[in-house]
Design a protein around this motif. Structure first.
Motif, short mmCIF file in Angstrom:
data_model
loop_
_atom_site.label_atom_id
_atom_site.label_comp_id
_atom_site.label_asym_id
_atom_site.label_seq_id
_atom_site.Cartn_x
_atom_site.Cartn_y
_atom_site.Cartn_z
N ASN A 8 0.81 -1.19 0.13
CA ASN A 8 0.03 -0.22 0.10
C ASN A 8 0.91 1.38 0.08
O ASN A 8 2.05 1.07 -0.30
CB ASN A 8 -1.01 -0.16 1.17
N ASP A 9 0.26 2.57 0.37
CA ASP A 9 0.98 3.60 0.31
C ASP A 9 0.88 4.37 1.76
O ASP A 9 1.34 5.22 2.12
CB ASP A 9 1.02 4.58 -0.74
N ASP A 10 -0.06 3.79 2.30
CA ASP A 10 -0.60 4.42 3.71
C ASP A 10 0.18 3.82 4.87
O ASP A 10 0.26 4.42 5.69
CB ASP A 10 -2.09 4.17 4.04
N GLY A 11 1.07 2.87 4.55
CA GLY A 11 1.94 2.39 5.45
C GLY A 11 1.45 0.97 6.14
O GLY A 11 0.24 0.57 5.88
N THR A 37 6.57 4.39 6.84
CA THR A 37 5.88 5.46 6.89
C THR A 37 4.91 5.89 5.75
O THR A 37 5.08 5.30 4.81
CB THR A 37 6.89 6.83 7.07
N GLU A 38 3.82 6.58 6.05
CA GLU A 38 3.12 7.05 4.94
C GLU A 38 3.61 7.46 3.79
O GLU A 38 4.65 8.29 3.89
CB GLU A 38 1.82 7.75 5.37
N ALA A 39 3.30 7.03 2.46
CA ALA A 39 4.04 7.27 1.14
C ALA A 39 3.01 7.61 0.09
O ALA A 39 3.01 7.43 -1.05
CB ALA A 39 4.94 6.23 0.86
N SER A 40 1.80 8.13 0.73
CA SER A 40 0.81 8.56 -0.08
C SER A 40 1.30 9.61 -1.09
O SER A 40 2.03 10.56 -0.61
CB SER A 40 -0.62 9.18 0.55
N ALA A 41 0.38 9.84 -2.37
CA ALA A 41 1.09 10.67 -3.42
C ALA A 41 2.74 10.86 -3.90
O ALA A 41 3.15 11.64 -4.27
CB ALA A 41 0.66 12.13 -3.05
N ILE A 91 -5.87 -1.23 1.08
CA ILE A 91 -6.90 -0.41 0.54
C ILE A 91 -6.54 0.76 1.20
O ILE A 91 -6.28 1.22 2.39
CB ILE A 91 -8.37 -0.85 1.29
N ASN A 92 -6.49 1.93 0.00
CA ASN A 92 -6.19 3.38 0.24
C ASN A 92 -7.44 3.63 0.97
O ASN A 92 -8.40 3.53 0.75
CB ASN A 92 -5.77 3.94 -0.91
N LYS A 93 -6.91 4.72 1.78
CA LYS A 93 -8.16 5.69 2.46
C LYS A 93 -8.18 6.78 1.63
O LYS A 93 -7.30 7.81 1.71
CB LYS A 93 -7.59 5.75 3.94
N GLY A 105 0.56 6.42 -4.86
CA GLY A 105 1.21 5.39 -4.43
C GLY A 105 0.85 4.10 -4.55
O GLY A 105 1.40 2.95 -4.72
N THR A 106 -0.68 4.17 -4.19
CA THR A 106 -1.44 2.70 -4.18
C THR A 106 -1.45 2.24 -5.61
O THR A 106 -1.30 1.12 -5.68
CB THR A 106 -2.80 3.03 -3.71
N VAL A 107 -1.79 2.86 -6.48
CA VAL A 107 -1.93 2.67 -7.86
C VAL A 107 -0.47 2.00 -8.54
O VAL A 107 -0.32 1.06 -9.09
CB VAL A 107 -2.47 3.58 -8.87
#
Ligand code: MN
Length: 248
Positions: A8-11, A37-41, A91-93, A105-107
């Motif tokens: 995922n990208d949320d960690g 750690t979170e890696a969103s975007a 699952i991304n929030k 990052g999820t995609v």
């Protein structure tokens, strides 16, 4: 028993990734390799200029101090004892729809899986600050994963799934929506008087397209968009060939 890599990208601590892994376990052996750690975007970023560390968090759960793309590569090359049959990211929030998939990052976790030749799915659900219920999206992800394990997609094709909150109206196969890209950048000053900048959420204005992921999730449908890594504008090829190849 199929082998499933979950990232995922949320960690690695995100409730969404554990809901996803729990839902997938009846289908096969599940290993989580996700950012420390979170890696969103962070998009499809690959870390090349510093070393990466892996923590063995618990049985079948590994944390990498890098991006989702780093996680997929380290998982396949170093952690998993066998190649996975499927990679699922999420699952991304928060939704990853339309043009925003390019930042996601999820995609990118699923994109990297597809580039490496694996079946891959990205799963995101609508953002809500107080929702930790991933039941609907995890259940759907597991059903879809079961289908892909039996009927694999063509090489380099992967799926981007977005799940709305509330009552689900059904499932739609969609295309990426388009939106405006007015990004606001706030300028403030730090305690020493030096300016710093913060990218802010801007107003989203989506083009109306009834075939799109944006339209589907807003109508209460689960959106499934087939994606592929090729960004070539195939429609523009002929135009450019006439304008550039023949004139320059
Ligand atoms: Mn995220």
């Amino acid at each position: 028993m199929p082998r499933i890599l979950v990232t995922n990208d949320d960690g690695h601590f995100s409730p969404g990734i554990h809901a996803l892994a729990d839902a997938l376990r009846p289908l096969g052996d599940v290993v989580i390799v996700a950012p420390q750690t979170e890696a969103s975007a962070v998009g499809h970023a690959l870390t090349l200029r510093r070393p990466l560390r892996v923590d063995h968090v618990s049985d079948g759960v590994y944390a990498v101090d890098g991006t989702p793309t780093d996680c997929v590569n380290i998982a396949i090359d170093q952690i998993l004892t066998h190649k996975p049959d499927l990679i699922v990211s999420g699952i991304n929030k928060g939704f990853n729809i339309g043009d925003d998939v390019t930042y996601s990052g999820t995609v990118a976790g699923a994109l990297e899986g597809a580039l490496l030749g694996f079946q891959a799915i990205a799963v995101s659900q609508a953002y809500s600050p107080d929702t930790s219920d991933f039941t609907a999206s995890a259940t759907f992800a597991a059903r879809l994963a079961g289908k892909l394990l039996k009927h694999p997609l063509p090489m380099r094709t992967f799926l981007n799934v977005n799940v709305p909150l509330g009552v689900i109206a059904g499932v739609r196969i969609t295309v990426q929506a388009r939106r405006n890209h007015i990004t606001k950048v706030a300028r403030r000053e730090d305690p020493r008087g030096r300016p710093y900048f913060w990218i802010e959420e801007a107003s989203d204005d989506w083009e109306l397209d009834e075939a799109s992921d944006h339209h589907a999730v807003n109508a209460g449908y689960i959106s499934v968009t087939p994606l592929q890594p090729d960004l070539t504008d195939h429609d523009a090829l002929a135009l450019l060939q006439s304008v550039i190849e023949h004139d320059l």
